[in-house]
Motif scaffolding. Structure first.
Motif, PDB file in Angstrom:
ATOM      1  N   SER A  14      -6.420   2.986   2.138  1.00  0.00           N
ATOM      2  CA  SER A  14      -5.092   2.450   1.791  1.00  0.00           C
ATOM      3  C   SER A  14      -4.441   3.212   0.653  1.00  0.00           C
ATOM      4  O   SER A  14      -3.225   3.143   0.470  1.00  0.00           O
ATOM      5  CB  SER A  14      -5.222   0.988   1.365  1.00  0.00           C
ATOM      6  N   LEU A  44      -4.750   2.267  -2.218  1.00  0.00           N
ATOM      7  CA  LEU A  44      -4.481   1.252  -3.256  1.00  0.00           C
ATOM      8  C   LEU A  44      -5.456   1.408  -4.412  1.00  0.00           C
ATOM      9  O   LEU A  44      -6.650   1.636  -4.208  1.00  0.00           O
ATOM     10  CB  LEU A  44      -4.648  -0.148  -2.670  1.00  0.00           C
ATOM     11  N   SER A  68       0.843  -1.208   0.000  1.00  0.00           N
ATOM     12  CA  SER A  68       0.000   0.000   0.000  1.00  0.00           C
ATOM     13  C   SER A  68       0.871   1.248   0.000  1.00  0.00           C
ATOM     14  O   SER A  68       2.106   1.172   0.022  1.00  0.00           O
ATOM     15  CB  SER A  68      -0.909   0.003   1.222  1.00  0.00           C
ATOM     16  N   ASN A  76      -8.938  -1.618   1.240  1.00  0.00           N
ATOM     17  CA  ASN A  76      -8.383  -1.107   2.505  1.00  0.00           C
ATOM     18  C   ASN A  76      -7.813  -2.245   3.345  1.00  0.00           C
ATOM     19  O   ASN A  76      -7.199  -2.003   4.384  1.00  0.00           O
ATOM     20  CB  ASN A  76      -9.460  -0.386   3.314  1.00  0.00           C
ATOM     21  N   ARG A 124      -0.180   2.073  -6.440  1.00  0.00           N
ATOM     22  CA  ARG A 124      -0.327   2.935  -5.264  1.00  0.00           C
ATOM     23  C   ARG A 124      -0.555   4.357  -5.695  1.00  0.00           C
ATOM     24  O   ARG A 124      -0.017   4.770  -6.711  1.00  0.00           O
ATOM     25  CB  ARG A 124       0.940   2.895  -4.404  1.00  0.00           C
TER      26      ARG A 124
END
Ligand code: BGC
Length: 360
Positions: A283, A285, A57, A195, A359
């Motif tokens: 996160s 992500l 992450s 997350n 990311r």
């Protein structure tokens, strides 16, 4: 110590021990895969289920983005949720469990009254697949589905190859061959939470779907036959929006699905430009989905009820994961206007889906 053991003892992925069991004389196992850029996966040959996907992450921590179990029993007990599984022969619904092929009517098991869902009574999700791991990135799974298994004609040989690539993606290649004309719709039913599995609902994830149209359904989630524009509806995710913003709108389709449980008509199915982009709000992500399939079922975990303890002792609570099932449209065998799902002898069915992680 083998390389595989090293991955297991990192404790980030479930241990193999919860999966080692013989079912009908076939050995179930957990396999570890890793990519050259750090991404790791754990996949079992029980239903070809994706058990874990570890991704780095924004803050450098490894996050497991898959809602799943650390043992076989968890998957068997929660079978009607199809956690992480390969789905077949026919992913999604077939109306009234019936279809006609070459003038003959075929009847399937009704497991989602009044319809057949995800292959019938015992679909590919609950079969033990034969597994070969040619290298540390790849797992090849094969399954022979005998003529008339679950009421479908033809001996069907299916091969699914999972690869964790150097570009931080899980690539899934599907192939199938038959000896009689038959209908197929193969997909994967991974439940994602970007997350991190068990970290709460997915309602604040930001979703973008590159689809101008979707297939509206009746109350039993069978497409009514036409495609409809997403414009002005809660189904419009052409611009990025939080998943939960319109999920409780007063809209008939949302009510029929108990949230999102609908097939999108993808504008440009391909492996170069994402069909879907999702961002985990906590996160950072980003997951990009690429596919050669014409549709995708966006499902928001509306039937997750918290009945089962998942990895990390977290319950499979309501809407704590979402699925993006790349597929042909539901009920295509009965809907001639939809892209065809007929597979004929001598032809090879092929499709590719990638779930790629970045990311922010
Ligand atoms: C279906 C849902 C179903 C879920 C789990 C999804 O693909 O569209 O209606 O509840 O799978 O079974």
């Amino acid at each position: 110590m083998t390389d595989t053991d090293t991955i297991a003892t990192s404790k980030l992925l479930p241990a193999t021990t919860g999966f080692e069991q013989a079912i009908d004389g076939k050995q179930v196992k957990l396999f570890y895969l890793k990519g050259k850029n750090g991404m790791q996966a754990a996949i079992t040959n029980y239903g070809g289920r994706v058990v874990s996907l570890l991704v780095k992450s924004a803050n450098g921590k490894m996050v497991d983005v898959i809602a799943g179990f650390d043992n076989l029993k968890g998957y068997q007990q929660s079978s009607s949720n199809y956690y992480g599984a390969l789905i077949g022969r026919y992913g999604n619904r077939i109306a009234n469990g019936k279809f006609k092929l070459d003038g003959k009517e075929y009847s399937l098991f009704i497991n989602n009254a009044p319809n057949t869902l995800h292959g019938g009574k015992v679909g590919f999700d609950s079969k033990v697949w034969d597994a070969v791991q040619p290298n540390e990135h790849t797992l090849e799974l094969t399954y022979h589905s005998a003529d008339m298994e679950e009421g479908f004609p033809g001996n069907l040989d299916v091969k699914v190859t999972y690869t964790v690539t150097r570009y931080n993606s899980l690539e899934i290649n599907y192939e199938a061959k038959t000896d009689k004309p038959t209908f197929i719709n193969l997909t994967n039913h991974a439940y994602f939470n970007l997350n991190g599995a068990g970290s709460g609902t997915i309602l604040k994830h930001i979703m973008q779907i590159n689809a101008d149209e979707y297939t509206p359904v009746n109350k039993d989630l069978i497409p009514v036959g036409k495609v409809a524009s997403v414009k002005g509806t809660p189904f419009d995710f052409r611009a990025p929006l939080p998943i939960g913003d319109r999920i409780n709108d007063d809209n008939e389709q949302i009510k029929f699905g108990h949230g999102y449980d609908h097939n999108y008509v993808l504008n440009h199915p391909n492996t170069q430009v994402p069909v879907v982009t999702v961002i985990g709000d906590q996160s950072g992500l980003i997951m990009k989905v690429f596919t050669t399939q014409p549709g995708i079922q966006f499902y928001t975990g509306n039937f997750m009820k918290g009945d089962f303890k998942m990895k990390g002792d977290q319950p499979d609570a309501y809407r704590t994961a979402f699925c993006l099932e790349t597929q042909h449209y539901p009920d295509s065998p009965n809907q001639p206007a939809f892209p065809p799902t007929l597979l004929e002898p001598g032809k090879v069915f092929k499709s590719v889906t990638l779930y790629q992680f970045e990311r922010k």
